[in-house]
Design an enzyme around this catalytic site. Sequence first.
Site, PDB file in Angstrom:
ATOM      1  N   LYS A 132      -7.930 -56.768  -1.322  1.00  0.00           N
ATOM      2  CA  LYS A 132      -7.954 -55.302  -1.263  1.00  0.00           C
ATOM      3  C   LYS A 132      -9.359 -54.845  -1.600  1.00  0.00           C
ATOM      4  O   LYS A 132      -9.863 -55.094  -2.693  1.00  0.00           O
ATOM      5  CB  LYS A 132      -6.952 -54.714  -2.241  1.00  0.00           C
ATOM      6  CG  LYS A 132      -6.988 -53.184  -2.258  1.00  0.00           C
ATOM      7  CD  LYS A 132      -5.886 -52.613  -3.123  1.00  0.00           C
ATOM      8  CE  LYS A 132      -5.954 -51.101  -3.152  1.00  0.00           C
ATOM      9  NZ  LYS A 132      -4.918 -50.525  -4.018  1.00  0.00           N
TER      10      LYS A 132
ATOM     11  N   ARG B 154      -5.079 -40.880  -1.826  1.00  0.00           N
ATOM     12  CA  ARG B 154      -5.238 -40.368  -3.192  1.00  0.00           C
ATOM     13  C   ARG B 154      -4.973 -38.873  -3.214  1.00  0.00           C
ATOM     14  O   ARG B 154      -4.463 -38.340  -4.198  1.00  0.00           O
ATOM     15  CB  ARG B 154      -6.625 -40.714  -3.729  1.00  0.00           C
ATOM     16  CG  ARG B 154      -6.790 -42.232  -3.897  1.00  0.00           C
ATOM     17  CD  ARG B 154      -8.174 -42.633  -4.378  1.00  0.00           C
ATOM     18  NE  ARG B 154      -8.354 -44.082  -4.313  1.00  0.00           N
ATOM     19  CZ  ARG B 154      -9.528 -44.692  -4.437  1.00  0.00           C
ATOM     20  NH1 ARG B 154     -10.636 -43.979  -4.639  1.00  0.00           N
ATOM     21  NH2 ARG B 154      -9.603 -46.007  -4.379  1.00  0.00           N
TER      22      ARG B 154
ATOM     23  N   LYS C 113     -13.318 -47.855  -8.286  1.00  0.00           N
ATOM     24  CA  LYS C 113     -12.455 -49.022  -8.471  1.00  0.00           C
ATOM     25  C   LYS C 113     -13.183 -50.332  -8.174  1.00  0.00           C
ATOM     26  O   LYS C 113     -12.557 -51.366  -7.954  1.00  0.00           O
ATOM     27  CB  LYS C 113     -11.196 -48.860  -7.601  1.00  0.00           C
ATOM     28  CG  LYS C 113     -10.380 -47.604  -7.957  1.00  0.00           C
ATOM     29  CD  LYS C 113      -8.985 -47.623  -7.333  1.00  0.00           C
ATOM     30  CE  LYS C 113      -8.166 -46.423  -7.811  1.00  0.00           C
ATOM     31  NZ  LYS C 113      -6.766 -46.467  -7.314  1.00  0.00           N
TER      32      LYS C 113
ATOM     33  N   GLU D 293      -9.526 -65.483  -3.335  1.00  0.00           N
ATOM     34  CA  GLU D 293      -8.373 -64.707  -3.804  1.00  0.00           C
ATOM     35  C   GLU D 293      -7.077 -65.274  -3.215  1.00  0.00           C
ATOM     36  O   GLU D 293      -6.050 -65.333  -3.883  1.00  0.00           O
ATOM     37  CB  GLU D 293      -8.512 -63.231  -3.403  1.00  0.00           C
ATOM     38  CG  GLU D 293      -9.644 -62.476  -4.117  1.00  0.00           C
ATOM     39  CD  GLU D 293      -9.294 -62.085  -5.548  1.00  0.00           C
ATOM     40  OE1 GLU D 293      -8.180 -62.423  -6.010  1.00  0.00           O
ATOM     41  OE2 GLU D 293     -10.139 -61.456  -6.204  1.00  0.00           O
TER      42      GLU D 293
ATOM     43  N   LYS E 169      -6.325 -55.395   3.069  1.00  0.00           N
ATOM     44  CA  LYS E 169      -6.321 -53.932   3.090  1.00  0.00           C
ATOM     45  C   LYS E 169      -7.722 -53.414   2.843  1.00  0.00           C
ATOM     46  O   LYS E 169      -8.366 -53.885   1.917  1.00  0.00           O
ATOM     47  CB  LYS E 169      -5.376 -53.459   1.982  1.00  0.00           C
ATOM     48  CG  LYS E 169      -5.367 -51.974   1.757  1.00  0.00           C
ATOM     49  CD  LYS E 169      -4.460 -51.673   0.621  1.00  0.00           C
ATOM     50  CE  LYS E 169      -4.436 -50.193   0.370  1.00  0.00           C
ATOM     51  NZ  LYS E 169      -3.628 -49.860  -0.765  1.00  0.00           N
TER      52      LYS E 169
ATOM     53  N   SER F 196      -4.547 -44.984   4.907  1.00  0.00           N
ATOM     54  CA  SER F 196      -4.520 -43.550   5.196  1.00  0.00           C
ATOM     55  C   SER F 196      -5.734 -43.072   5.982  1.00  0.00           C
ATOM     56  O   SER F 196      -5.609 -42.266   6.900  1.00  0.00           O
ATOM     57  CB  SER F 196      -4.401 -42.778   3.881  1.00  0.00           C
ATOM     58  OG  SER F 196      -5.428 -43.140   2.979  1.00  0.00           O
TER      59      SER F 196
ATOM     60  N   TYR G  34       1.399 -46.032   8.719  1.00  0.00           N
ATOM     61  CA  TYR G  34       2.037 -44.710   8.755  1.00  0.00           C
ATOM     62  C   TYR G  34       2.503 -44.384  10.169  1.00  0.00           C
ATOM     63  O   TYR G  34       3.229 -43.425  10.368  1.00  0.00           O
ATOM     64  CB  TYR G  34       1.056 -43.652   8.226  1.00  0.00           C
ATOM     65  CG  TYR G  34       0.595 -43.988   6.822  1.00  0.00           C
ATOM     66  CD1 TYR G  34       1.440 -43.779   5.736  1.00  0.00           C
ATOM     67  CD2 TYR G  34      -0.648 -44.575   6.586  1.00  0.00           C
ATOM     68  CE1 TYR G  34       1.052 -44.131   4.452  1.00  0.00           C
ATOM     69  CE2 TYR G  34      -1.050 -44.924   5.310  1.00  0.00           C
ATOM     70  CZ  TYR G  34      -0.197 -44.705   4.248  1.00  0.00           C
ATOM     71  OH  TYR G  34      -0.572 -45.067   2.985  1.00  0.00           O
TER      72      TYR G  34
END
Length: 308
Positions: A177, A187, A199, A215, A230, A256, A295
């Site tokens: 991510k 957000r 982040k 990872e 992502k 998004s 979505y």
Amino acid sequence: MVRETSLAAGDFILPLFLHEGSVDEPIESMPGCTRWSLAGLVKEAGEALALGIPAVVLFPAIDESLKTQGAEECFNPEGLIPRAINALKSAHPGLVVMTDIALDPYNSDGHDGLVVDGEIVNDETVRVLCHQAVSHAEAGADIISPSDMMDGRVGELREALDEHGHEKVSICSYTAKYASAYYGPFRGALGSAPKNGDKKTYQMDPANRREAVRELLLDEEEGADIVMVKPAGPYLDIISELREHTALPVAAYQVSGEYLMIKSAAKDGWLDEEKVMMESLIGIKRAGADIILTYFAKAAAQLLTQAR
Ligand code: PBG
């Protein structure tokens, strides 16, 4: 006959937003998406299932008054998510219900982890995430999906679930991510932007590819059942990298910002929404994703059904 890749409704996971209360609210930052009431959520998930979409993933907008520095609301057994899981599983026993494991919707600091003296504290966070995951499993979640990017959390979550008798609950790990600007509209939808800083200390550097493999190896060893990349579209090489290096199912999250870019350009008449939607999804599949969180899931499933 010679087509190498195909899309099906069964490839999709539909992300759904929900909030307390009885109104279904349109989300301004994500046209076409809704913050559902529990009743609206159940209906929407039912429609998705009827279209052949096997799974949904839940994202809660939590009342500002319930947010704390310890994010305790995230493991409240009477909280919004456990009630939603319950409602969904009673109405649609065949629906796969996946939940997000991270603290940002519950944390007054807006970070995925606990903040102490301006730092994200990894191990303390993982302990809270374990409580959160167990509370979702008790409510009937089929898959828990850690999106927090703390180190070592997959192994700890597996252990906590097993200790509480939830051996059958799967883990879909956000393996790679990235610290992406494409999360902006999400957000906005949850009011969950970090209050301070960014982040980048826990999400990955968009410049890194080998790190995604590292990872992956850690998540595999710790017991992940599905590994995720992502965002999806700008990270197709990472999807294919993971596909090459693992036999586990690979998921990709068309986030998004990717959704909003297509929606906005189509609204202005510059792009053909349906065509670009399908092209963006087939690209993600072609890169090696078995599962796509999008979505567009319902709209794409509708088109695919018509085409048959
Ligand atoms: C946070 C979380 C985010 C998304 C899913 N889970 C945002 C973030 O990391 O800040 C983004 C999804 C999207 O943009 O569609 N745990």
